[in-house]
Design an enzyme around this catalytic site. Sequence first.
Site, PDB file in Angstrom:
ATOM      1  N   TRP A 251       0.939  -1.110  -0.018  1.00 13.78           N
ATOM      2  CA  TRP A 251      -0.045   0.040  -0.023  1.00 13.78           C
ATOM      3  C   TRP A 251       1.007   1.140   0.117  1.00 13.78           C
ATOM      4  O   TRP A 251       1.752   1.175   0.859  1.00 13.78           O
ATOM      5  CB  TRP A 251      -0.976  -0.229   1.247  1.00 13.78           C
ATOM      6  CG  TRP A 251      -1.847   1.153   1.415  1.00 13.78           C
ATOM      7  CD1 TRP A 251      -2.672   1.740   0.423  1.00 13.78           C
ATOM      8  CD2 TRP A 251      -1.818   1.775   2.535  1.00 13.78           C
ATOM      9  NE1 TRP A 251      -3.291   2.861   0.897  1.00 13.78           N
ATOM     10  CE2 TRP A 251      -2.852   2.988   2.302  1.00 13.78           C
ATOM     11  CE3 TRP A 251      -1.503   1.942   3.842  1.00 13.78           C
ATOM     12  CZ2 TRP A 251      -3.246   3.717   3.056  1.00 13.78           C
ATOM     13  CZ3 TRP A 251      -1.888   2.820   4.807  1.00 13.78           C
ATOM     14  CH2 TRP A 251      -2.807   3.876   4.473  1.00 13.78           C
TER      15      TRP A 251
ATOM     16  N   ASP B 277      -1.598  -5.771   8.967  1.00 14.89           N
ATOM     17  CA  ASP B 277      -2.523  -4.680   8.674  1.00 14.89           C
ATOM     18  C   ASP B 277      -3.652  -5.424   8.009  1.00 14.89           C
ATOM     19  O   ASP B 277      -3.714  -6.192   7.017  1.00 14.89           O
ATOM     20  CB  ASP B 277      -1.744  -4.079   7.352  1.00 14.89           C
ATOM     21  CG  ASP B 277      -2.501  -2.778   6.895  1.00 14.89           C
ATOM     22  OD1 ASP B 277      -3.820  -2.810   7.271  1.00 14.89           O
ATOM     23  OD2 ASP B 277      -2.178  -1.759   6.134  1.00 14.89           O
TER      24      ASP B 277
ATOM     25  N   LYS C  68     -13.726  -0.389   4.816  1.00 14.36           N
ATOM     26  CA  LYS C  68     -14.213  -1.166   3.745  1.00 14.36           C
ATOM     27  C   LYS C  68     -15.475  -1.916   4.170  1.00 14.36           C
ATOM     28  O   LYS C  68     -16.444  -2.016   3.483  1.00 14.36           O
ATOM     29  CB  LYS C  68     -13.142  -1.928   3.187  1.00 14.36           C
ATOM     30  CG  LYS C  68     -11.620  -1.279   3.092  1.00 14.36           C
ATOM     31  CD  LYS C  68     -11.518  -0.373   2.446  1.00 14.36           C
ATOM     32  CE  LYS C  68     -10.290   0.491   2.365  1.00 14.36           C
ATOM     33  NZ  LYS C  68      -9.484   1.345   1.610  1.00 14.36           N
TER      34      LYS C  68
HETATM   35  C1  LMR Z   1      -6.666   2.536  -1.116  1.00 16.04           C
HETATM   36  O1  LMR Z   1      -5.384   1.632  -0.961  1.00 16.04           O
HETATM   37  O2  LMR Z   1      -7.101   2.738  -2.186  1.00 16.04           O
HETATM   38  C2  LMR Z   1      -7.364   2.656   0.303  1.00 16.04           C
HETATM   39  O3  LMR Z   1      -6.660   1.757   1.277  1.00 16.04           O
HETATM   40  C3  LMR Z   1      -7.462   4.099   0.361  1.00 16.04           C
HETATM   41  C4  LMR Z   1      -6.201   4.905   0.771  1.00 16.04           C
HETATM   42  O4  LMR Z   1      -6.226   5.543   1.905  1.00 16.04           O
HETATM   43  O5  LMR Z   1      -5.207   4.889   0.214  1.00 16.04           O
END
Ligand code: LMR
Length: 397
Positions: free
Chosen positions: A131, A212, A247
């Site tokens: 992420w 996570d 989510k």
């Molecule tokens: C994403 O990965 O799109 C989500 O977790 C939203 C974010 O905060 O980045």
Amino acid sequence: MFFEKIVTAPADPILGLTEEFKNDPRPNKINLGVGIYKTNEGNTPILKCVKKAEEIIFKTETTKSYLPIVGSPEYGQLVRELIFGADSDVIKSNRARTCQAPGGTGALRIGADFLKQQDVTKKVWISDPTWANHFQVFGKAGLETAKYPYYNKETNGLDFDGMVNTLKTASAGDVVVVHACCHNPTGIDPTPAQWEELAKLFAELKLIPFFDFAYQGFGNGIDEDAAGIRTFLKYNNEILISSSFSKNFGLYNERIGALTIVSENSEVADRVFSQMKVAVRANISNPPAHGALIVTTVLSNPELKALWIEEVKEMRDRIKEMRDLFVAKLQALGVSTDFSFIAEQYGMFSFSGLNKDQVARLKEEFGIYIVGSGRISVAGITTSNIDPLCEAIAKVL
Ligand code: LMR
């Protein structure tokens, strides 16, 4: 002047894309960047169980006074039951503590601050890819970050050997961020046998897992998606878990999450908890109440909980349907690349294998927004936008 030397920060790779999308005047633009669930009509509605809980809260809430620094104890208990299962040994032996946090990101940051302030660790290992915000959250807390391989481009699967071999070079006490399910961005999770192997490896090398857990319920089911964490519990006594309800409850803008820390015993857990409090107080003083009240009301009411489980299943099933349709449409368009792996991935995202140039062309020529890594938010695909999406992909390949 002191601010004059400040340079403009680059746009956020995910949320910055949403801003760009909003400013795009093209009527047929499609946003598959940020991970937000959409119905087949393209809406992100409030879940029915949430609306019902809010009606109850509206009638029964009597004060807006501060919550404790670590949030509501009832909420903490329910979060632990979701993660570990109500009859788990960790709960019975009272070795875990939970603090309410503003979203999963808030939980990660409180955990990072706790690790830094208590000098638990110097280094945090993060999957490659991951992420887009992970490196920033841990890095800005003052921790050193390093990457471990995760994705094998050739097989479009998990680079398990690469991951294990790199983690073997880590030092005892290093923290490893592990996506508990629905890995973001690849959608590839370890198999049960691989979870078992990893859990043993972490115990042997004395690595501290920081899970996570942002997509519980989006992979195979609420309990099923906790299988990795529950396997780790068999071998590891010290674990951190960041939960997000953005989510699976659709509570994106309520910013509701939690940080749970498992310790060796209840007495250590109390000391850890006292330091978690310091980290929370220094960051946010004490948490906002509304999101936690919603989650608590739903999870403590059998009828609402059953409705929630059903609604999570609906979201999960729709995403799976879109994955299958996406693969079938690309195939029908005669695309030579084999995209069947997309149907095997879990969660909101598909790691498409599209490169930076192809991603840029999708945006410039077709008004289709996806993250630079080639990550597509499958949760945003609908039966209305899938044809233009697949046709555009076929053109840029
Ligand atoms: C994403 O990965 O799109 C989500 O977790 C939203 C974010 O905060 O980045």
